[in-house]
Scaffold this active site. Structure first.
Site, PDB file in Angstrom:
ATOM      1  N   ASP A 181       0.830  -1.207   0.000  1.00  0.00           N
ATOM      2  CA  ASP A 181       0.000   0.000   0.000  1.00  0.00           C
ATOM      3  C   ASP A 181       0.864   1.256   0.000  1.00  0.00           C
ATOM      4  O   ASP A 181       1.550   1.534   0.987  1.00  0.00           O
ATOM      5  CB  ASP A 181      -0.910  -0.017   1.225  1.00  0.00           C
TER       6      ASP A 181
ATOM      7  N   ASP B 269      -1.430   6.157  -6.648  1.00  0.00           N
ATOM      8  CA  ASP B 269      -1.793   5.222  -5.592  1.00  0.00           C
ATOM      9  C   ASP B 269      -2.002   3.829  -6.177  1.00  0.00           C
ATOM     10  O   ASP B 269      -2.760   3.661  -7.139  1.00  0.00           O
ATOM     11  CB  ASP B 269      -3.062   5.697  -4.889  1.00  0.00           C
TER      12      ASP B 269
END
Length: 476
Positions: A156, A356
């Protein structure tokens, strides 16, 4: 009158200068890309019946926390690891989009808390998301402890805290995962962190149980993890190990994490894995979510020579997210009329564009999205349109077609660079019959997000020393 002439001359010179920049970033000719409809639809069918992979992951080289050696580990999309229970591709996509909306809300919440300097509420009364499909789109197999036990961990770029579900952990306090829950009593390298340590001080939300540091991370979708903050040895394959990594030993974890044992934070904060291993750079290449292939996560490897480079920007209010200097788009080689200010990162920490790996569908402020969408519709007027699907309002019927030529969509970065996206990175299937939709979505937020659909099969490299982001297509 003389001063007016000077102003007019200056304006004319500035106009010529701006035109020159645009001409360097986009083609003067109309450009198209080919979408392999048959191949993409076959992948969509195959992912429904794929059996979970059994992988033995091997790193490229051993490292320690003070070295700058390169190392690598494979990345897999979640549906190649955890067998989907969905009956058809529409159901699978709906579950993905539900996770994606929760992910976007989580990122916005994190930014809002940072900008307003608000700490999350105490989590003694859990607030659990109603979604149960599980979070995280890309995973790697990582060893934890000594001797190492292997676990599937989510990677992440939007988080800093590394954590893993940890015994003791009752059924009511931990979610279901595919691997056995980590037991610290079986590891000789497990060490508690004191309340006065630097690692504990680096947490946004920390507490103490006696002299032991306690961590707490909450996400905007209602998910959370709470437990002891400790150090452990992480292993990458059979040779690469990183001792003394600060990691959360979560005894109370709920929400959108079903399947994974925990999370590896690759954000820009002090306690992310990238900062703890003192990485000068890192990169990843994400395979298509419907692909059984693997990509890779690499640390301290060289940028591909054909990378399209863009500035890596920093938010003065939040060091977790990776902001990129995006100034606009082109469609078919023609610039889309969007004021660059729409994508600017403000001095107050608002706005900007982040890259992201956990968000799937790119989000753009409504003004930018409408301009991009309308431009695509204009140049795709020869394609057979159909009704929208979920958050997508621009869809096409490609049933019966093997391939189709579509307008090229490109990112335009500050510094005069452009990145042409493959057609499958902006036209995605929403069923297995041939309906494809334009894979961008509007947001009322000023924060733009470049999602993983647009990053598929592209080596995304982060130069943490020279503050650059590189994009190199087909480098998995």
């Amino acid at each position: 009158m003389a001063s007016r002439k000077v102003l007019l001359l200056f304006a004319f010179t500035l106009l010529l200068s701006s035109s020159a920049v645009v001409s360097r970033t986009v083609s003067s000719e109309f450009t198209t890309s080919v979408l392999n409809v048959s191949f993409v639809l076959q992948q969509a069918l195959d992912i429904l019946s794929i059996e979970p992979l059994e992988q033995e992951f091997v790193s490229l080289s051993a490292i320690n926390s003070s070295s700058s050696s390169s190392f690598s580990l494979p990345l897999l999309s979640r549906d190649t690891i955890f067998k989907t229970q969905m009956k058809d591709y529409v159901a699978l996509l709906n579950s993905r989009l539900a996770r994606d909306s929760a992910r976007v809300n989580s990122l916005r919440s994190k930014l809002s808390l940072a900008l307003n300097q608000i700490l999350p509420e105490d989590l003694s009364t859990p607030v659990v998301s109603g979604l149960s499909q599980g979070s995280g789109e890309y995973f790697s197999r990582i060893g934890v402890g000594t001797p190492p036990k292997q676990y599937y961990m989510t990677i992440d770029t939007g988080s800093d805290v590394n954590w893993i579900q940890c015994q003791p952990c009752s059924f009511s306090r931990c979610y279901q995962q595919s691997d056995p829950i980590y037991n610290p009593k079986l590891s000789s390298s497990y060490r508690s962190l004191g309340c006065n340590t630097q690692q504990c001080a680096a947490l946004d939300r920390a507490g103490c149980s006696g002299t032991t540091c306690q961590y707490q991370v909450s996400y905007g979708d209602g998910s959370y993890t709470v437990g002891d903050f400790v150090t452990e040895t992480l292993s990458f394959g059979n040779s690469g190990t990183v001792p003394n990594v600060a990691i959360g030993c979560g005894h109370n974890n709920q929400g959108l994490f079903a399947g994974a044992a925990g999370l590896i934070g690759l954000g820009g904060g002090k306690i992310s894995l990238t900062r703890q291993v003192k990485a000068k750079s890192f990169s990843y290449c994400l395979v298509d979510r419907d692909s059984a292939d693997s990509g890779s996560l690499e640390f301290n490897s060289a940028f591909p020579s054909d990378s399209v480079l863009a500035p890596l920007l920093k938010n003065p209010k939040l060091d977790t997210f990776y902001y990129v200097g995006l100034i606009g788009f082109s469609v078919g080689g023609k610039p889309v009329q969007i004021p660059p200010s729409v994508f600017a990162l403000g001095s107050s920490g608002n706005g900007g564009v982040i890259v992201d790996c956990g968000t799937a569908i790119s989000r753009l402020p409504t003004q930018a999205y409408v301009a991009l969408r309308d431009s695509f519709r204009k140049y795709a007027g020869n394609l057979k349109s159909t009704s929208g699907f979920a958050l997508f309002d621009t869809c096409y019927d490609f049933s019966g077609l093997s391939t189709v030529s579509v307008p090229t969509v490109s990112f335009l970065f500050s510094g005069g660079k452009s990145l042409n996206l493959p057609a499958k990175n902006y036209l995605v299937p929403v069923d297995s019959m041939g309906t494809f939709c334009f894979a961008f979505a509007p947001t009322r937020s000023s924060l733009s997000i470049i999602g993983n659909v647009q990053q598929q099969r592209t080596r995304v490299s982060y130069d943490l020393v020279n503050n650059r982001v590189g994009f190199a297509p087909s480098k998995c």
